[in-house]
Design a protein around this motif. Sequence first.
Motif, PDB file in Angstrom:
ATOM      1  N   THR A   1       0.678  -1.373  -0.147  1.00 42.12           N
ATOM      2  CA  THR A   1       0.198   0.131   0.005  1.00 42.12           C
ATOM      3  C   THR A   1       0.861   1.294  -0.046  1.00 42.12           C
ATOM      4  OG1 THR A   1      -0.119   0.204   2.305  1.00 42.12           O
ATOM      5  CG2 THR A   1      -1.569  -1.112   1.391  1.00 42.12           C
ATOM      6  N   GLY A   2       0.084   2.351  -0.391  1.00 36.98           N
ATOM      7  CA  GLY A   2       1.077   3.620  -0.309  1.00 36.98           C
ATOM      8  C   GLY A   2       1.297   3.937   1.132  1.00 36.98           C
ATOM      9  N   ARG A   3       0.493   4.054   1.905  1.00 38.71           N
ATOM     10  CA  ARG A   3       0.923   4.290   3.285  1.00 38.71           C
ATOM     11  C   ARG A   3       1.857   3.671   3.848  1.00 38.71           C
ATOM     12  NH1 ARG A   3      -3.262   6.931   6.950  1.00 38.71           N
ATOM     13  NH2 ARG A   3      -4.517   7.925   5.562  1.00 38.71           N
ATOM     14  N   ALA A   4       2.252   2.005   3.599  1.00 42.07           N
ATOM     15  CA  ALA A   4       3.153   1.499   4.136  1.00 42.07           C
ATOM     16  C   ALA A   4       4.241   1.604   3.390  1.00 42.07           C
ATOM     17  CB  ALA A   4       2.820   0.003   3.811  1.00 42.07           C
ATOM     18  N   ALA A   5       4.450   2.123   2.058  1.00 45.08           N
ATOM     19  CA  ALA A   5       5.483   2.559   1.287  1.00 45.08           C
ATOM     20  C   ALA A   5       6.021   3.711   1.916  1.00 45.08           C
ATOM     21  CB  ALA A   5       5.143   2.724  -0.182  1.00 45.08           C
ATOM     22  N   LYS A   6       5.095   4.830   2.331  1.00 43.37           N
ATOM     23  CA  LYS A   6       5.493   5.954   2.977  1.00 43.37           C
ATOM     24  C   LYS A   6       6.389   5.780   4.109  1.00 43.37           C
ATOM     25  CE  LYS A   6       2.585   9.452   0.826  1.00 43.37           C
ATOM     26  NZ  LYS A   6       1.275  10.218   1.165  1.00 43.37           N
ATOM     27  N   ARG A   7       5.819   4.903   4.932  1.00 47.79           N
ATOM     28  CA  ARG A   7       6.188   4.513   6.358  1.00 47.79           C
ATOM     29  C   ARG A   7       7.716   4.042   6.233  1.00 47.79           C
ATOM     30  NH1 ARG A   7       2.635   1.410   7.970  1.00 47.79           N
ATOM     31  NH2 ARG A   7       3.587  -0.399   7.905  1.00 47.79           N
ATOM     32  N   MET A   8       7.858   3.226   5.198  1.00 48.23           N
ATOM     33  CA  MET A   8       9.047   2.317   4.881  1.00 48.23           C
ATOM     34  C   MET A   8      10.134   3.324   4.660  1.00 48.23           C
ATOM     35  SD  MET A   8       9.352  -0.990   2.561  1.00 48.23           S
ATOM     36  CE  MET A   8      10.813  -2.341   3.092  1.00 48.23           C
ATOM     37  N   THR A   9       9.931   4.416   3.720  1.00 46.55           N
ATOM     38  CA  THR A   9      10.547   5.554   3.344  1.00 46.55           C
ATOM     39  C   THR A   9      11.231   6.191   4.577  1.00 46.55           C
ATOM     40  OG1 THR A   9       9.923   5.736   1.182  1.00 46.55           O
ATOM     41  CG2 THR A   9      10.902   7.590   1.732  1.00 46.55           C
ATOM     42  N   GLU A  10      10.227   6.707   5.520  1.00 43.37           N
ATOM     43  CA  GLU A  10      10.331   7.399   6.595  1.00 43.37           C
ATOM     44  C   GLU A  10      11.450   6.778   7.600  1.00 43.37           C
ATOM     45  OE1 GLU A  10       6.739   8.187   8.124  1.00 43.37           O
ATOM     46  OE2 GLU A  10       5.927   9.657   6.579  1.00 43.37           O
ATOM     47  N   LEU A  11      11.285   5.409   7.553  1.00 39.88           N
ATOM     48  CA  LEU A  11      11.994   4.534   8.699  1.00 39.88           C
ATOM     49  C   LEU A  11      13.310   4.199   8.473  1.00 39.88           C
ATOM     50  CD1 LEU A  11       9.188   2.302  10.048  1.00 39.88           C
ATOM     51  CD2 LEU A  11      10.206   4.167  11.258  1.00 39.88           C
ATOM     52  N   THR A  12      13.695   4.323   6.787  1.00 43.73           N
ATOM     53  CA  THR A  12      14.872   3.600   6.327  1.00 43.73           C
ATOM     54  C   THR A  12      15.823   4.612   5.666  1.00 43.73           C
ATOM     55  OG1 THR A  12      13.938   3.149   4.206  1.00 43.73           O
ATOM     56  CG2 THR A  12      13.761   1.326   5.806  1.00 43.73           C
ATOM     57  N   GLY A  13      15.133   5.988   5.285  1.00 38.04           N
ATOM     58  CA  GLY A  13      15.905   6.896   4.526  1.00 38.04           C
ATOM     59  C   GLY A  13      15.991   6.606   3.002  1.00 38.04           C
ATOM     60  N   HIS A  14      15.340   5.537   2.807  1.00 40.44           N
ATOM     61  CA  HIS A  14      15.334   5.166   1.121  1.00 40.44           C
ATOM     62  C   HIS A  14      13.967   5.183   0.562  1.00 40.44           C
ATOM     63  CE1 HIS A  14      19.597   3.129   0.736  1.00 40.44           C
ATOM     64  NE2 HIS A  14      19.732   3.606   2.045  1.00 40.44           N
ATOM     65  N   ASP A  15      13.988   5.617  -0.769  1.00 42.39           N
ATOM     66  CA  ASP A  15      12.669   5.490  -1.330  1.00 42.39           C
ATOM     67  C   ASP A  15      12.024   4.199  -1.507  1.00 42.39           C
ATOM     68  OD1 ASP A  15      12.763   8.290  -1.723  1.00 42.39           O
ATOM     69  OD2 ASP A  15      13.538   8.236  -3.680  1.00 42.39           O
ATOM     70  N   ALA A  16      10.827   4.071  -1.039  1.00 43.42           N
ATOM     71  CA  ALA A  16      10.067   2.862  -1.247  1.00 43.42           C
ATOM     72  C   ALA A  16       8.827   3.236  -2.189  1.00 43.42           C
ATOM     73  CB  ALA A  16       9.480   2.391  -0.064  1.00 43.42           C
ATOM     74  N   SER A  17       8.296   2.073  -2.913  1.00 40.88           N
ATOM     75  CA  SER A  17       6.972   2.232  -3.726  1.00 40.88           C
ATOM     76  C   SER A  17       6.082   1.323  -3.280  1.00 40.88           C
ATOM     77  CB  SER A  17       7.554   2.513  -5.227  1.00 40.88           C
ATOM     78  OG  SER A  17       7.875   0.963  -5.636  1.00 40.88           O
TER      79      SER A  17
END
Length: 809
Positions: free
Chosen positions: A395-411
Motif C-alpha cells: 500500500t501507499g501508506r506502508a511504502a511512505k512509512r518504509m521511506t521514513e524509517l529507512t531513509g530510502h525511497d519505497a514504492s
Amino acid sequence: MTGGRVAHGAHQMAVLEGVLERVTYANEDTGYTVAKVDNGRGGGGELTTVVGALLGAQPGESLRMRGRWGSHPQYGRQFIVEDYTTVLPATVQGVRRYLGSGLVKGIGPRLAERIVEYFGVEALDVIETTPERLIEVPKLGPKRTKLIADAWEEQKAIKEVMVFLQGIEISTSLAVRIYKKYGDDSIRVVREEPYKLASDVWGIGFKTADTIARAVGIPHDSPQRVMAGIQFTLSESTSDGHCYLPEERLIADAVKILQVDSGLVIECLADLVADEGVVSEKVPGPDGVAVTAIYLVPFQRAEAALAAQLRTLLRHPDDRLGAFAGVDWDKALSWLRTRTGADLAPEQEAAVRLALTRKVAVLTGGPGCGKSFTVASVITLAAAKRAKIILAAPTGRAAKRMTELTGHDASTVHRLLELKPGGDASFDRDRPLDCDLLVVDEASMLDLLLANKLAKAVPPGAHLLLVGDVDQLPSVGAGQVLRDLLAPVGGGAGSDGGTGSPDPAGFADATGSRSVDGGSGPLPAASSAPSGTTDPTGPLSVGDDPDPASSAVGSSPIPSVRLTHVFRQAQQSGVVVNAHRVNRGAPIALDGMTDFFLFPCDDTEETAGLTVDVVARRIPRKFGLDPRRDIQVLAPMHRGPAGAGNLNTQLQAALTPPGDGVPERRFGGRVFRVGDKVTQIRNNYDKGANGVFNGTLGVVTGIDSDAQELTVRTDEDEDIAYDFAELDELTHAYAVTVHRSQGSEYPAVVIPVTTSAWMMLQRNLLYTAITRAKKLVVLVGSRKAIAQAVRNASAGRRHTALAHRLSGM
C-alpha cells in the motif's frame, strides 16, 4: 410537456411525465428510489414525489413513468413507478435544463445557456443531426464541439443498450460498462452470451448474468448456465481467500447456487476440466489426506509458478550480495553499531545475517519487536557494499512509512512492477528488476497473484526479504502467502487462519536489555558508507559462524526468523502491550493506560452513535487530532448499525455535511462531496500511472459537472479522475473494515466491537486492528464481544496448496 394523467380507480395504471429534479434516496442494491419530479402542474415551485423503479435515472432527464398513484401516511400523495423511459424535452426551458444537468459530457449549465440562447428549442436537434454547427455558438471551439458530438453519440448508443436492459433492471453504470466493453456488439452479447458478462464486466457477477440469461430465454439446466455457475462458485471462494475448493465441496456449493441436480453439475465439471476451463489436481488436505482440488486456471498456475520461482531464486548459483558470504560479522556489526547508535538483539542479528546471506528470507514478529530497526540495519549494511536496493510495500501508506524509517525511497508493489491494463507486469522473468536486494514490507498483505508477479520480477542471484507480521489477518485476496512460506514441512495444504502466538515473547515479565526502541520510535536512516572510508565488513573471512537461521520459524523450506523480544520502551505503550496480550489470548489491560481506552456500550445502535461522537468530538478535543486526517474507524463488518457502511453515513454527516458551495455528486445510495475520505474497491489497471488498486485511500478534491468527473487525491499523492459512471468503484472511508486497513497505519484508530458482529469476532482480526495504531486506540462497545474476539483463536481455514508445493524444496 404533458402533466400527470390518472386513470379512473385508485389502483389502475397511470402515466406521469416530468423532469427529474433531484434524487432524495436511492438503494443501489434494490434500485428503489425516492425522487422529486417537476411535471409542470404543481405551481408555486411544488414538486411531485415519485418512488420505486427509477434505477439509473439522472436529474435533468425528462421521464415518462408508468405506475400508480398512492398515498403515504407520513409523506402524502406520491406516484409509485413500475417502469420508465426517457424522452427529449420539447420546450426551451426543458432543453436548457436537460443540457445543463451534466448528462452530456462537456456541457455544463453556463454552456447550456449559451447553446440554447443561440439555437433555442432546436438545440437538441442540432446536436443530433448537425453537431458541426455548434461552432457557431460564441466562444465554442472545434475541440469542445467534437467532444460534445462524441459524447452525444456515445450517450445515444448507451441509451439503446439501456432500453434493452431496462426490463431486467440493469443499472445505468452497468449499461455503460457493457457498452464500453462490447460497443456495438453489446446487445448481441447480452442476448447470446450473457454469462460472458460475469467474467468480462466488473460489477456483473453470476447472479446478475443469470437474471439476464433468464430474461433472454436460456434454460435453467443449460450446460452454459451450469458451467458458468461452477466457475462463479470458484470465483466467490477466492473472495473468501481460497485458492481452490475440494471437489465435493465445490459440487455441493454449486448445486445450492444453481438449484439443479448434482449429476448435471458433475457432468459439466468434467467438461470444464476437459476444456481446461478449470484445473483438477490432487493435493494434501488439512489433515494430510489427499483431496481433489479444483482451481480456476490463473490461481493454479500462480501457485505452482510461485513455488517454482522461490525454489529457483533460493538455489541459484549466482549471488549479487556475495560479499556477505564470508564476512567478518563481528567487525560488520561493530561498524553498524557506530552508525545506528544501538546494538542488535541476538534475534535481530540472526535476521540481518539471514537476509544478507540467503537469497530468499522471511522476517516476522509483532509490534515493538524491532522489525523496522532490523530492516534498517540490513539496508545500511547492503548500502555500504554499494548494493542496488529496492524497497516496496503493498500500500501507499506502508511504502511512505518504509521511506521514513529507512531513509530510502519505497514504492508500492504495483507501481514497482508497472502493472499494465489487464494486470500484466512490465517487469517479469524476461525483464527483471535491476536490484541486488528487494525488501517487501507488510508481506502478510501479499495475495497469491501479486506475490507471483513479484517473485517473477526478482533477478537471478538477487536477495528477496519479505517482512511482515504472520499473526495478522491474511491478505484480502486469495491465498495466505506469508503464512504458507512459514509453514513447517509436512503441514496441511490449507491451514488455520491465524491462532496467535502463545506468549512467545514472555511479554508479561520481559524487561528488555537496551534502551533503544526496537521498532516504534524514530530510527536512524540507513545510508551508504562515506566515499573513501574503509569497507566496514573488512576481510572476507570468518571464524565459527553460528547458523543465521537459528531463530527460524518451525522447519519451513524458506529461511526465516521470528522476532519475539519486546523492547523496554515499547512496553510503555498500551497499544503494544494490548496487541501482545490479545495475540496470546489474554484480556485487554486498561489500568494506567494513557493511549488505550474503552467506552463500554452494549446496545449496537448506541455504539454507532458513540463511535461518531468519539471520532468527531472527544478525540479531537482531548488529543488535538484531526478527525478526517488522523483518526480511522476500523469495523469488524461492513453491514449492521455499527458496521462500516452505516458509520460512513453518520461520519460523513458529522464531518463533511452538505452546505452551500460544497460540490457533491450522488451515485446510487451514496453522495460524494469535496473533502470526503474515500477508498477504491476494485483493481483498475487502466487508471493512473500504474493502476489504482483495491484498498487505495484518498480524498475527493474536485467535482466537475461539465466534464462529469470526480477527482481523488490518493495516499500516493496521485490525482485520479473518475467518470460519474465509475463512482461505484469508490466508497467512503471514514470507516473501513479491518481487512481493508491492512498495511496502513494511523495516528489513532477507533474500533467498534459489538455482539452483532459475532461471527467476525476473531483474535487475529482484533490484533490486526490494534496494530494499525501508532499513538492511540479507542475501543467502543461490548465487553462481552471484546472477550469473545480475544478467546476465538480460530480464524477460518483457507484452501491453499502453496505450503505443500514448497515442501518439495
